[in-house]
Design a protein around this motif. Sequence first.
Motif, PDB file in Angstrom:
ATOM      1  N   VAL A 186      12.272   8.168   9.672  1.00  0.00           N
ATOM      2  CA  VAL A 186      11.161   7.234   9.867  1.00  0.00           C
ATOM      3  C   VAL A 186      11.616   5.816   9.547  1.00  0.00           C
ATOM      4  CG1 VAL A 186       8.766   6.719   9.299  1.00  0.00           C
ATOM      5  CG2 VAL A 186       9.594   9.035   9.065  1.00  0.00           C
ATOM      6  N   ASN A 187      11.120   4.870  10.333  1.00  0.00           N
ATOM      7  CA  ASN A 187      11.452   3.489  10.068  1.00  0.00           C
ATOM      8  C   ASN A 187      10.342   2.855   9.244  1.00  0.00           C
ATOM      9  OD1 ASN A 187      12.572   1.012  10.059  1.00  0.00           O
ATOM     10  ND2 ASN A 187      12.185   0.549  12.202  1.00  0.00           N
ATOM     11  N   PHE A 188      10.637   2.486   8.034  1.00  0.00           N
ATOM     12  CA  PHE A 188       9.675   1.785   7.184  1.00  0.00           C
ATOM     13  C   PHE A 188      10.485   0.935   6.217  1.00  0.00           C
ATOM     14  CE2 PHE A 188      10.170   4.207   3.211  1.00  0.00           C
ATOM     15  CZ  PHE A 188      10.977   5.218   3.676  1.00  0.00           C
ATOM     16  N   SER A 189       9.821   0.081   5.486  1.00  0.00           N
ATOM     17  CA  SER A 189      10.577  -0.789   4.604  1.00  0.00           C
ATOM     18  C   SER A 189      11.088   0.011   3.409  1.00  0.00           C
ATOM     19  CB  SER A 189       9.679  -1.961   4.209  1.00  0.00           C
ATOM     20  OG  SER A 189       9.644  -2.101   2.845  1.00  0.00           O
ATOM     21  N   ARG A 190      12.401   0.117   3.311  1.00  0.00           N
ATOM     22  CA  ARG A 190      13.008   1.019   2.330  1.00  0.00           C
ATOM     23  C   ARG A 190      12.965   0.487   0.908  1.00  0.00           C
ATOM     24  NH1 ARG A 190      16.181   2.226   6.924  1.00  0.00           N
ATOM     25  NH2 ARG A 190      15.114   3.941   7.918  1.00  0.00           N
ATOM     26  N   GLU A 191      12.744  -0.831   0.756  1.00  0.00           N
ATOM     27  CA  GLU A 191      12.617  -1.387  -0.592  1.00  0.00           C
ATOM     28  C   GLU A 191      11.514  -0.661  -1.340  1.00  0.00           C
ATOM     29  OE1 GLU A 191      12.946  -3.004   2.210  1.00  0.00           O
ATOM     30  OE2 GLU A 191      13.237  -5.144   1.910  1.00  0.00           O
ATOM     31  N   THR A 192      10.505  -0.276  -0.541  1.00  0.00           N
ATOM     32  CA  THR A 192       9.357   0.433  -1.106  1.00  0.00           C
ATOM     33  C   THR A 192       9.784   1.563  -2.029  1.00  0.00           C
ATOM     34  OG1 THR A 192       8.702   0.246   1.183  1.00  0.00           O
ATOM     35  CG2 THR A 192       7.102   1.154  -0.307  1.00  0.00           C
ATOM     36  N   LEU A 193      10.791   2.293  -1.605  1.00  0.00           N
ATOM     37  CA  LEU A 193      11.225   3.445  -2.385  1.00  0.00           C
ATOM     38  C   LEU A 193      11.719   3.021  -3.756  1.00  0.00           C
ATOM     39  CD1 LEU A 193      13.131   5.393   0.398  1.00  0.00           C
ATOM     40  CD2 LEU A 193      10.982   6.046  -0.662  1.00  0.00           C
ATOM     41  N   VAL A 194      12.501   1.927  -3.784  1.00  0.00           N
ATOM     42  CA  VAL A 194      13.060   1.459  -5.050  1.00  0.00           C
ATOM     43  C   VAL A 194      11.933   0.968  -5.960  1.00  0.00           C
ATOM     44  CG1 VAL A 194      14.633  -0.195  -6.113  1.00  0.00           C
ATOM     45  CG2 VAL A 194      15.218   0.838  -3.927  1.00  0.00           C
ATOM     46  N   PHE A 195      11.019   0.189  -5.396  1.00  0.00           N
ATOM     47  CA  PHE A 195       9.906  -0.311  -6.198  1.00  0.00           C
ATOM     48  C   PHE A 195       9.055   0.845  -6.724  1.00  0.00           C
ATOM     49  CE2 PHE A 195      10.600  -4.333  -3.798  1.00  0.00           C
ATOM     50  CZ  PHE A 195      10.763  -5.157  -4.898  1.00  0.00           C
ATOM     51  N   GLU A 230       0.820  -1.210   0.000  1.00  0.00           N
ATOM     52  CA  GLU A 230       0.000   0.000   0.000  1.00  0.00           C
ATOM     53  C   GLU A 230       0.856   1.263   0.000  1.00  0.00           C
ATOM     54  OE1 GLU A 230      -3.292   1.572   3.014  1.00  0.00           O
ATOM     55  OE2 GLU A 230      -3.468  -0.536   2.491  1.00  0.00           O
ATOM     56  N   LEU A 231       1.911   1.221   0.819  1.00  0.00           N
ATOM     57  CA  LEU A 231       2.821   2.365   0.884  1.00  0.00           C
ATOM     58  C   LEU A 231       3.483   2.601  -0.462  1.00  0.00           C
ATOM     59  CD1 LEU A 231       4.390   4.519   2.385  1.00  0.00           C
ATOM     60  CD2 LEU A 231       5.954   2.764   3.169  1.00  0.00           C
ATOM     61  N   MET A 232       3.844   1.468  -1.109  1.00  0.00           N
ATOM     62  CA  MET A 232       4.479   1.539  -2.415  1.00  0.00           C
ATOM     63  C   MET A 232       3.579   2.303  -3.387  1.00  0.00           C
ATOM     64  SD  MET A 232       5.938  -1.979  -3.859  1.00  0.00           S
ATOM     65  CE  MET A 232       6.429  -2.638  -2.301  1.00  0.00           C
ATOM     66  N   TRP A 233       2.327   1.931  -3.396  1.00  0.00           N
ATOM     67  CA  TRP A 233       1.347   2.558  -4.283  1.00  0.00           C
ATOM     68  C   TRP A 233       1.216   4.039  -3.955  1.00  0.00           C
ATOM     69  CZ3 TRP A 233      -0.827   2.144  -8.710  1.00  0.00           C
ATOM     70  CH2 TRP A 233      -2.013   2.828  -8.991  1.00  0.00           C
ATOM     71  N   ARG A 234       1.163   4.356  -2.663  1.00  0.00           N
ATOM     72  CA  ARG A 234       1.014   5.757  -2.238  1.00  0.00           C
ATOM     73  C   ARG A 234       2.190   6.608  -2.695  1.00  0.00           C
ATOM     74  NH1 ARG A 234      -3.353   7.124  -1.278  1.00  0.00           N
ATOM     75  NH2 ARG A 234      -4.695   5.817  -0.006  1.00  0.00           N
ATOM     76  N   LEU A 235       3.394   6.066  -2.502  1.00  0.00           N
ATOM     77  CA  LEU A 235       4.591   6.825  -2.878  1.00  0.00           C
ATOM     78  C   LEU A 235       4.633   7.037  -4.384  1.00  0.00           C
ATOM     79  CD1 LEU A 235       7.304   5.225  -0.586  1.00  0.00           C
ATOM     80  CD2 LEU A 235       6.319   7.487  -0.394  1.00  0.00           C
ATOM     81  N   PHE A 236       4.219   5.983  -5.111  1.00  0.00           N
ATOM     82  CA  PHE A 236       4.203   6.051  -6.571  1.00  0.00           C
ATOM     83  C   PHE A 236       3.215   7.129  -7.012  1.00  0.00           C
ATOM     84  CE2 PHE A 236       1.733   4.335 -10.232  1.00  0.00           C
ATOM     85  CZ  PHE A 236       2.640   4.674 -11.219  1.00  0.00           C
ATOM     86  N   VAL A 237       2.009   7.073  -6.463  1.00  0.00           N
ATOM     87  CA  VAL A 237       0.976   8.044  -6.835  1.00  0.00           C
ATOM     88  C   VAL A 237       1.401   9.450  -6.418  1.00  0.00           C
ATOM     89  CG1 VAL A 237      -1.385   8.781  -6.400  1.00  0.00           C
ATOM     90  CG2 VAL A 237      -0.884   6.365  -6.735  1.00  0.00           C
ATOM     91  N   LYS A 294      16.073   6.480 -11.787  1.00  0.00           N
ATOM     92  CA  LYS A 294      15.192   6.859 -10.669  1.00  0.00           C
ATOM     93  C   LYS A 294      15.472   6.010  -9.441  1.00  0.00           C
ATOM     94  CE  LYS A 294      11.914   9.344 -12.953  1.00  0.00           C
ATOM     95  NZ  LYS A 294      11.086  10.417 -12.819  1.00  0.00           N
ATOM     96  N   ALA A 295      15.612   4.709  -9.657  1.00  0.00           N
ATOM     97  CA  ALA A 295      15.856   3.802  -8.534  1.00  0.00           C
ATOM     98  C   ALA A 295      17.175   4.161  -7.848  1.00  0.00           C
ATOM     99  CB  ALA A 295      15.876   2.363  -8.999  1.00  0.00           C
ATOM    100  N   ALA A 296      18.190   4.466  -8.646  1.00  0.00           N
ATOM    101  CA  ALA A 296      19.499   4.767  -8.064  1.00  0.00           C
ATOM    102  C   ALA A 296      19.453   6.042  -7.234  1.00  0.00           C
ATOM    103  CB  ALA A 296      20.544   4.891  -9.163  1.00  0.00           C
ATOM    104  N   GLY A 297      18.570   6.964  -7.628  1.00  0.00           N
ATOM    105  CA  GLY A 297      18.532   8.226  -6.897  1.00  0.00           C
ATOM    106  C   GLY A 297      17.493   8.263  -5.787  1.00  0.00           C
TER     107      GLY A 297
END
Lengths: 400, 257
Positions: free
Chosen positions: B98-107, B10-17, B83-86
Amino acid sequence: MQSDVVVQVNQLSKKFCRSLKRSMLYGAGDVCRNLLGFRSHSDQLRTKEFWSVEDVSFSLKRGECLGLIGPNGAGKSTLLKLLNGIIIPDRGEIRMKGRVAALIEVGAGFHPMLTGRENIYINGSILGLSKKEIDRQFDSIVAFSELEEFLDTPVKNYSSGMHVRLGFSVAAHLNPDILLVDEVLAVGDIAFRAKCRQRIQELIENGTAIIFVSHDMHTVSYVCPRAIVMMKGKVQYEGVTPTAIDVYRENAQTRGAQLTAGTGEIRITNVEKLNNRDEKQEGIGVGDFIKLRIHYRTSEQIDNPIFNIIIMEANGKQVSGIRNDYDAQQIPSISNDGYVDIMIDHFNLLPDMYSVDLVIFHSDGFSFYDRVENAIQIKVNGGRQINGTTYLPHSWGWDQ
Amino acid sequence: MMREFLGSRELMWRLFVRDLSARYRQSAFGYLWAVVPAIITVATFTWLKKGILTGIGDTEIAYPAYVLSGLAIWKLFSVGLTKAAGCLIASRNLITKVNFSRETLVFAAFGDSLFNFLIHFVLIVLVFAWYRIVPSWTVVFVPVVLVPLCLMTIGMGFILSLANSIVRDVGSSLSLLMTFGMFLTPVIYPPPTRYPMVLINYLNPVSPFITAARDLTISGTLSQPWTLLGMSIFGIILFVLAWRVFYVAMPRVAERV
């Protein structure tokens, strides 16, 4: 771990590197070692490294609130980040039970271009709320922030206070078991701060354990019965908040350097704190007698100098000032060495650490011979911290 | 690791949007900006091919359609990787606070590139229709071929984002590399057949995917099946390993971003 203990920290240590280049080097090395399954030599100090947090141990039960105080750079924020799992410790262990939420920065992930409404959802997801949970609490979040009118305005047009209000409102609806708060209540207006304090109180009553970092001693003494004082990464004191605040203030004061300025024909050489029998005294109680004896040395004859003392709080706010010309006292011509006494019959300031600046003016009352900042500290001992700085002598009466 | 991934969909989707809707909000042309660079590139090379770059051999379909299809896939890779690298540096504030799953950012960063690709896809359909090119029925397998490419891109993204957080040189050299990378990939020319240029087909990790996607669209038979298979397996393995590396290394990197 006992059943109601939710945070247990044992000999926690974390180090950082002063040099950016070396830090990059060590980081790359450690990552490679971790990946290959070797132990990273991260539990010893290497060149240019220092302990930011060293051997910190404490525990926290359900519904308890622990204050964390100390000067800038004492390691408070690092400790919170360790507890939150943002960075990993080099030594020691942390055990926590339940959902952890951290208010290290309010409004994390806010995008300036998006509206308040959209940002509530983004911030909520980052802090770990699901869409369903946010939907359910949306109205309550908005009501708490009092930003109904600006909900569809891009956040970039918000004032910094509004920004914080929106961020805190989301965070206040997390209902965590453990809440870490880092100096975020300092922004926002008085009414909103009161609301935040009230919300924290509610959380404590519901059994949330809170660790609270703040430089605002009044808030700490309100919210936390127990506090830890950190100095240079180490725990200086752990115990009841009033004593902790005393310890912190004493340390914070002695840190300040003395500054000297002025034309210099007369110099202050020493200041003494005396009692009514002219004996030196350290801490005093509220309303006690204190005599400040200012020793000076002159290089030539000085006509009608004006002595001025300024009493200040730790945050630099002036509490009181005394000048002999305002008191219609004229000091005659002085030469050689000597001293001037200022007798204060009732030192009616509330328990705190006060610093005293001294100035000796020319007789014009404007240019000065000597000025010593933080020349001496006056510590007023006392138990309960009451809001304010001054004790007003008073009495009570009632009709029944 | 997997549970964390599922928990943060869900977070992944939010960040993407968030990134998507924020980017074009204050612009008049909006999402059109996603394809403007591609249109300019295609127009430039179509024009150049007529006079200067006559060495480029004939393509099976109209040249603009050919370039555009290659370019869309190349951009899926290059934009995604950049984009992923940056992404870790761009979200520095979030990572340190903030502590959250950082993979989310790359995805989420790669999702951005995927969205970009979809917009290009619409453009490709329009161009194909304009030139009255009827694709082979095998075109339905193109997404299958592109999955390993996506995984490979994300895998590289994991590694480069970590490296970029520690040494910023990675990001700077990457953008340089991507500019030249396009010319070393059969985007504006058909896959070379003679040594040494033929090496481009084997050593460039993106080439097999572009060639395969075109093969499936135009002729219906894969011209380099083994290179494609090898590169696909490489992509999948890279993705899994890189994710693991990211997971292990992230806490150490977080304090140095």
